[in-house]
Design an enzyme around this catalytic site. Structure first.
Site, PDB file in Angstrom:
ATOM      1  N   GLU A 129       4.899  -4.289  11.971  1.00 49.54           N
ATOM      2  CA  GLU A 129       3.963  -3.172  11.751  1.00 49.54           C
ATOM      3  C   GLU A 129       2.760  -3.782  11.066  1.00 49.54           C
ATOM      4  O   GLU A 129       2.823  -4.112   9.878  1.00 49.54           O
ATOM      5  CB  GLU A 129       4.619  -2.112  10.857  1.00 49.54           C
TER       6      GLU A 129
ATOM      7  N   CYS B  21      -2.943   1.532   6.701  1.00 46.00           N
ATOM      8  CA  CYS B  21      -3.006   0.913   8.029  1.00 46.00           C
ATOM      9  C   CYS B  21      -3.558   1.877   9.072  1.00 46.00           C
ATOM     10  O   CYS B  21      -4.036   1.441  10.118  1.00 46.00           O
ATOM     11  CB  CYS B  21      -1.625   0.427   8.437  1.00 46.00           C
TER      12      CYS B  21
ATOM     13  N   ASN C 224       0.792  -1.240   0.000  1.00 44.72           N
ATOM     14  CA  ASN C 224       0.000   0.000   0.000  1.00 44.72           C
ATOM     15  C   ASN C 224       0.825   1.290   0.000  1.00 44.72           C
ATOM     16  O   ASN C 224       0.317   2.331  -0.429  1.00 44.72           O
ATOM     17  CB  ASN C 224      -1.026  -0.012   1.139  1.00 44.72           C
TER      18      ASN C 224
END
Ligand code: NAP
Length: 473
Positions: A245, A279, A149
């Protein structure tokens, strides 16, 4: 494009197509790495570390400063690659490319601040006549695994600090978006990084991942991606450092004294940035009942103005999802909620990989779109009237990356910032605000450890103690 193994740019007969999700056109190919390539990468990375560990801080910093300058000089080219291979519009991609310049620049600056301390060995009996200190040393081969992303800047968040610290790196970029990552590595090599210092291996995570992750020559895995892959990697890793992450389901509280225009504008952008594949994208909006109708009206009106379609046009606000399969998944989740009583205030339609920016209310709590990470362009509105309840609701899911609150009351802001269970709280910004040098990471299933150059450098180095016994003094 080719992959970089043992100092050579190499190709393979078996290739992976990299396509534009907007029209499925072929952009380029990358080699599909094999298990033998994994072994080459691991052995070369060990040799590469013998070079990087001996480079001076000045050399490492200069390479990173030069890399940042190369990206800056070719910003439009980097932005176009990001926009073509991924979901971002050209406007979003330009911002990512500029942030990458900052990330690499800050890595260079932080390289000069990897500090130690003197240790007061004589602070307890038994330490007399001892003098010493600790310094931080690079830990060795770092395996960087990155998601689709933010195909450039999230790679920079691993390569920048890894090189700044003096480590060698094996990079495995996301298979759908490997081109930006390869371009970043090309820039690093052009800037003077010895090519042996970095291996770029392109290939499917489910084929080459286990052999990389479980290998004992890798001393740290720095992973950014989804919770499922994260759990799999953590199980296999064995005794090595892990930075994770992971995903989230970000809550934003809009309190009764909020600037409603600011909150609506900021949360629309926060919900639909990168077609919601973010995110820290806004997923749950907890809005005070006194301003609920006003906020809803403004939020929906602004969403309806979104122009979706061709990512390369300057006036497009939102592009497609990364694949049609992902858009079908989001469509399913929305329809499931609709069937159970959720109201679709705008959006809800799909054309190929394009899914309209979608706003829902009255979503039942057991729905996936409420309790899992949607990673798509949809957002849920909820009415709240009590701050404790809103905080409890925000904390109710097993994620905790960033949270946010809009309010003009400093007491409310302080209370929320202490009680929201997550890695960071934004006041009067949506959750989609990140400065690349701030500590970034989550609690619960959102991750382990922190990125954000100075913090990544701590994770990617270890303290070594040096103690002199000086009986003559
Ligand atoms: P993903 O499917 O988990 O993939 C991420 C990376 O892991 C890809 O390079 C993938 O390779 C690789 N991978 C998958 N399975 C693997 C395995 N068994 N062993 C080794 N590597 C493996 O995630 P994604 O769809 O690319 O990205 C979306 C997710 O990333 C979301 O959950 C999002 O929230 C999270 N994310 C978190 C942050 C953060 O900073 N917290 C930032 C961005 C994204 P392939 O591409 O070959 O499958």
């Amino acid at each position: 494009m080719k992959m970089l193994l043992d100092g050579q740019w190499v190709d393979r007969d078996k290739k992976i197509d990299v396509t534009d999700p907007f029209d499925n056109s072929l952009i380029d190919t990358v080699p599909a790495a094999t298990k033998e390539d994994v072994e080459t990468a691991l052995a070369a990375a060990v040799k590469g570390f013998e070079i990087t560990r001996r480079m001076t801080v000045y050399e490492r910093a200069q390479i990173l400063f030069k890399t940042a300058a190369i990206i800056s000089d070719n910003l439009e080219e980097f932005a176009t690659t990001i926009a073509q291979e991924g979901s971002k519009t050209i406007t979003e991609a330009r911002k990512e490319a500029s942030r990458c310049v900052n990330t690499i620049t800050a890595s260079a600056e932080e390289a000069k601040r990897i500090l130690g301390e003197t240790i007061p060995f004589d602070s307890f009996p038994g330490g007399e006549k001892r003098r010493g200190y600790y310094y931080r040393f690079p830990i060795g081969v770092i395996l960087a695994i990155t998601p689709f992303n933010d195909p450039l800047n999230l790679v920079a968040h691993k390569l920048g600090p890894a090189i700044a610290a003096g480590n060698s790196v094996i990079l495995k970029p996301a298979t759908v978006t490997p081109l930006s990552a390869v371009k970043l590595v090309e820039a690093m090599v052009q800037a003077g990084l010895p090519p042996q210092a970095i291996q770029v291996i392109t290939g499917y995570g489910h084929e080459i991942g286990d052999a990389l992750v479980s290998d004992e020559r890798v001393r740290m895995i720095s992973f950014t991606g989804g919770v499922e892959a994260g759990k799999h990697i953590a199980k296999l890793a064995g005794i090595k450092k892990i930075g994770m992450e992971l995903g989230s389901n970000s809550p934003v509280i809009v309190w009764k004294d909020a600037d409603v225009d600011l909150a609506a504008e900021s949360c629309v952008s926060g919900a639909f940035w990168a077609a919601g594949q973010n995110c820290i994208g806004v997923q749950r909006l907890l809005v005070h009942k006194d301003i609920y109708d006003e906020f809803k009206k403004k939020f929906v009106a602004r969403t309806k103005q979104y122009k979706i379609g061709d990512k390369l046009k300057d006036d497009t606000n939102m592009g497609p999802m990364i694949t049609e399969a992902e858009a079908i998944r989001v469509e399913k989740w929305v329809n499931e909620a609709k069937a159970k009583g959720a109201l679709v205030l705008t959006g809800g339609k799909r054309k190929g990989a394009l899914y309209e920016p979608t706003v829902l209310e009255k979503v039942p709590k057991e729905m996936k779109i409420h309790c899992e990470e949607v990673f798509g362009p949809t957002v849920n509105l909820y009415e709240i009237d009590d701050l404790d309840e809103a905080i409890k609701e925000a904390n109710s899911l097993p994620y905790g990356l960033l949270a946010a609150i809009f309010t003009s009351n400093v007491d409310v802001a302080f209370k929320a910032s202490y009680e929201l269970d997550c890695g960071g709280v934004m006041i009067n910004d949506s959750t989609d605000y990140r400065l690349d040098s701030m500590p970034f990471g989550g609690v619960k299933y959102s991750g382990l450890g922190r990125e954000g150059l100075k913090f990544s450098l701590q994770e990617m180095t270890e303290p070594k103690v040096v103690c002199f016994y000086l009986p003559q003094i």
